[in-house]
Design an enzyme around this catalytic site. Structure first.
Site, PDB file in Angstrom:
ATOM      1  N   CYS A 190       5.361  16.308   4.607  1.00 31.34           N
ATOM      2  CA  CYS A 190       5.356  14.848   4.406  1.00 31.34           C
ATOM      3  C   CYS A 190       6.736  14.352   3.975  1.00 31.34           C
ATOM      4  CB  CYS A 190       4.289  14.530   3.361  1.00 31.34           C
ATOM      5  SG  CYS A 190       4.390  12.907   2.614  1.00 31.34           S
ATOM      6  N   CYS A 205       6.871  12.317   0.766  1.00 26.96           N
ATOM      7  CA  CYS A 205       6.617  13.213  -0.376  1.00 26.96           C
ATOM      8  C   CYS A 205       7.914  13.860  -0.843  1.00 26.96           C
ATOM      9  CB  CYS A 205       5.621  14.309   0.001  1.00 26.96           C
ATOM     10  SG  CYS A 205       3.988  13.698   0.459  1.00 26.96           S
TER      11      CYS A 205
END
Length: 105
Positions: free
Chosen positions: A30, A33
């Site tokens: 991600c 993230c």
């Protein structure tokens, strides 16, 4: 350094903590993230001893991500006395996370 929290340790580390707990639900693939990760590490260092700051890899630990309705990552949940008191979805500035903790201290 932020704690690595798993489904096996979540109950003990997060729900039974007597301190505020910040949990970053994330995954290695991600992109956003990876932007939040260093912020969470900074918050962890700054609040050492005052709050618990940890990360849950949602690919390896899905139980609590599902339980708390984490549909998008990164999602950062703030707990006090085992209850969610704050939820941030997506990338937020560091101040958003520190303000959430400061409100509980």
């Amino acid at each position: 350094m932020a704690l690595e929290i798993t489904d096996a340790t979540f109950d003990e580390v997060v729900l039974k903590s007597d301190k505020p707990v910040v949990v970053d639900f994330w995954a290695a693939w991600c992109g956003p993230c990876r932007m939040v990760g260093p912020i969470i590490e900074e918050v962890s260092a700054e609040y050492e001893g005052k709050a618990v700051v940890g990360k849950v890899d949602v690919d390896a630990n899905q139980e609590f991500a599902a339980k708390y309705g984490v549909r998008n990552i990164p999602t950062v949940l703030v707990f006090k006395n085992g209850e969610i008191v704050n939820r941030q979805v997506g990338v937020s500035p560091k101040k958003v996370y520190t303000d959430a903790i400061d409100a509980l201290l």
